[in-house]
Design an enzyme around this catalytic site. Structure first.
Site, short mmCIF file in Angstrom:
data_model
loop_
_atom_site.label_atom_id
_atom_site.label_comp_id
_atom_site.label_asym_id
_atom_site.label_seq_id
_atom_site.Cartn_x
_atom_site.Cartn_y
_atom_site.Cartn_z
CB CYS A 150 -3.45 11.20 16.81
SG CYS A 150 -1.87 11.17 15.93
N1 LIG Z 1 -0.44 5.50 15.60
C1 LIG Z 1 -1.33 6.45 15.84
O1 LIG Z 1 -1.35 7.06 16.93
C2 LIG Z 1 -2.35 6.81 14.80
C3 LIG Z 1 -3.32 7.76 15.12
C4 LIG Z 1 -4.28 8.13 14.15
C5 LIG Z 1 -4.24 7.54 12.91
N2 LIG Z 1 -3.27 6.63 12.61
C6 LIG Z 1 -3.30 6.03 11.27
O2 LIG Z 1 -3.78 4.69 11.44
C7 LIG Z 1 -3.15 3.82 10.48
C8 LIG Z 1 -2.41 2.75 11.26
O3 LIG Z 1 -1.46 3.38 12.08
P1 LIG Z 1 -0.54 2.57 13.11
O4 LIG Z 1 0.29 3.57 13.79
O5 LIG Z 1 -1.37 1.64 13.88
O6 LIG Z 1 0.36 1.75 12.05
P2 LIG Z 1 1.50 0.67 12.27
O7 LIG Z 1 1.50 0.19 13.67
O8 LIG Z 1 2.75 1.23 11.71
O9 LIG Z 1 0.98 -0.49 11.31
C9 LIG Z 1 0.80 -0.29 9.94
C10 LIG Z 1 -0.02 -1.44 9.38
O10 LIG Z 1 -0.08 -1.34 7.97
C11 LIG Z 1 0.43 -2.53 7.36
N3 LIG Z 1 1.09 -2.18 6.11
C12 LIG Z 1 2.12 -1.30 5.95
N4 LIG Z 1 2.43 -1.21 4.64
C13 LIG Z 1 1.60 -2.05 3.99
C14 LIG Z 1 1.44 -2.42 2.62
N5 LIG Z 1 2.22 -1.88 1.66
N6 LIG Z 1 0.49 -3.32 2.29
C15 LIG Z 1 -0.31 -3.86 3.24
N7 LIG Z 1 -0.20 -3.58 4.56
C16 LIG Z 1 0.74 -2.68 4.92
C17 LIG Z 1 1.38 -3.08 8.41
O11 LIG Z 1 1.58 -4.47 8.14
P3 LIG Z 1 2.93 -5.23 8.59
O12 LIG Z 1 2.75 -5.59 10.04
O13 LIG Z 1 2.95 -6.40 7.69
O14 LIG Z 1 4.07 -4.28 8.37
C18 LIG Z 1 0.58 -2.80 9.68
O15 LIG Z 1 -0.48 -3.73 9.83
C19 LIG Z 1 -2.24 4.74 9.64
O16 LIG Z 1 -2.91 5.16 8.51
C20 LIG Z 1 -1.97 5.92 10.58
O17 LIG Z 1 -1.65 7.08 9.88
C21 LIG Z 1 -2.34 6.24 13.54
#
Ligand SMILES: NC(=O)c1ccc[n+]([C@@H]2O[C@H](COP(=O)([O-])OP(=O)(O)OC[C@H]3O[C@@H](n4cnc5c(N)ncnc54)[C@H](OP(=O)(O)O)[C@@H]3O)[C@@H](O)[C@H]2O)c1
Length: 343
Positions: A150
């Site tokens: 992001c």
């Molecule tokens: N947030 C942002 O603004 C943003 C922007 C750009 C890119 N990203 C990237 O997009 C991805 C998702 O981000 P997010 O912020 O939406 O994440 P998040 O809300 O923290 O959710 C993480 C997801 O990954 C799952 N997970 C975590 N550890 C795991 C494991 N060991 N095995 C299987 N599943 C697992 C979680 O499942 P549970 O619900 O079971 O914990 C959840 O579905 C990440 O790679 C992040 O770096 C995020």
């Protein structure tokens, strides 16, 4: 209708992705993968989806991948994603990964910053960086897209026009970036507890944020120059949004060739003239996170001051910084109009 799977359906970014895909006329969500095994309905996890999609979620623990998907979005954290992505690639399914696992073509650089061995050496070299404004032609022909970070999206889009023209010093750039708390994900952490982040603003990861090498890697590759930035991110008490204020030094400071506001703006107008999601701020207006909230727009302003050139950019971290950009990439990969589902 293309069949879509989302792996990591409980993520914040997945909620935004589901909402966008539900209004996309060319696709149907047919698989939601989660790590839990109790097959909850997605509307039980995100009640705002009630009445819109009642699909149950399947466990991804066994890494069994449905064959009938056309596109898979993987919204897992870095180092976890690369365990799943190869299963889709082997089955001929197009994949768009949200994590950093495929953003560096150099696995040594990835391993240095992510402190993990990269287990998909083929994928990392084949993946295309999913910033359509810069890499659209490559995205069209790839099976695997690495959706950008992001902060990186907001920073690269702000800097690319001036760097491409060679008008700023590539090795003396300061990026002061602010993000809402959803940028840190949904998982509970001490620094994102309400009492920790409400009514508080703080810098973090000074000199050590993982988006810093990503920005340098992509901009250096794209411009052929060694780009070096000082990147300082801040956590601010709002749910979503990123604002970057970027300070750079012009190569020419005086004389007829020195930039002024209008000349600088013209460079951005030309660079982004056909881009549906870039909006340039004019007449002394500046980007604001509120103006881009829940949209796939990146708003940019450029100001030439007596000392430096200041560029400002704003995006919604969950949309142009994640889910919206991923759908934009899917549209490019699948030959749909790029704005489909996003405007
Ligand atoms: N947030 C942002 O603004 C943003 C922007 C750009 C890119 N990203 C990237 O997009 C991805 C998702 O981000 P997010 O912020 O939406 O994440 P998040 O809300 O923290 O959710 C993480 C997801 O990954 C799952 N997970 C975590 N550890 C795991 C494991 N060991 N095995 C299987 N599943 C697992 C979680 O499942 P549970 O619900 O079971 O914990 C959840 O579905 C990440 O790679 C992040 O770096 C995020």
């Amino acid at each position: 209708m293309l069949n879509i799977g989302i792996i990591g359906a409980t993520a914040y970014t997945s909620l935004e992705l589901i909402k966008i895909l539900l209004r996309h006329p060319e696709v149907k969500i047919s698989f939601l993968g989660v790590r839990r095994t109790d097959r909850p309905k997605i509307s039980d996890i995100f009640p705002s989806l009630q009445g819109q999609i009642e699909l149950p979620c399947n466990s991804i623990q066994e890494k069994e991948v449905p064959d009938n998907l056309d596109v898979a979005f993987i919204t897992l954290p870095p180092t976890i994603s690369m365990k799943y992505v190869p299963h889709f690639i082997q089955k001929g399914i197009k994949a768009i990964d949200f994590s950093a696992d495929y953003r560096f073509q150099d696995s040594a650089l990835y391993e240095k910053w992510y402190k993990a061995r990269h287990t998909d050496s083929t994928g990392i070299t084949k993946a295309v960086y999913g910033l359509p404004e810069l890499f659209r032609d490559k995205i069209k022909n790839t099976q695997l897209t690495a959706n950008p970070g992001c902060y990186t999206t907001a920073t690269i889009l702000a800097l690319a026009p001036l760097l491409a023209k060679g008008l700023i010093e590539p090795d003396d750039i300061i990026v002061d970036a602010k993000s809402g708390v959803s940028g840190k994900g949904r998982e509970a952490r001490e620094d994102t507890h309400y009492c920790e982040c409400n009514e508080n603003t703080e810098a973090y990861a000074v000199g050590g944020h993982r988006h810093s090498p990503e920005i340098e890697h992509i901009l250096s590759t794209q411009t052929g120059k060694s780009v070096s930035i000082q990147f300082v991110p801040h956590l601010i008490p709002m749910n979503r949004g990123i604002l970057c204020t970027i300070y750079c030094n012009p190569k020419i400071r005086t004389g007829a060739s020195a930039l002024n506001d209008e000349a600088a703006l013209n460079i951005y107008r030309e660079f982004y003239q056909k881009e549906p999601f870039i909006r340039l701020k004019e007449n002394n207006t500046l980007p604001k996170t509120k103006d881009v909230s829940h949209t796939n727009f990146c708003d940019i302003a450029v100001k030439v001051t007596e000392k430096r050139i200041v560029i400002l950019s704003a995006i919604d971290n969950l949309i142009k910084g994640a889910a919206g950009q991923a759908v934009q990439n899917m549209n490019v990969m699948c030959g749909f109009k790029e704005e489909t589902g996003l405007k």
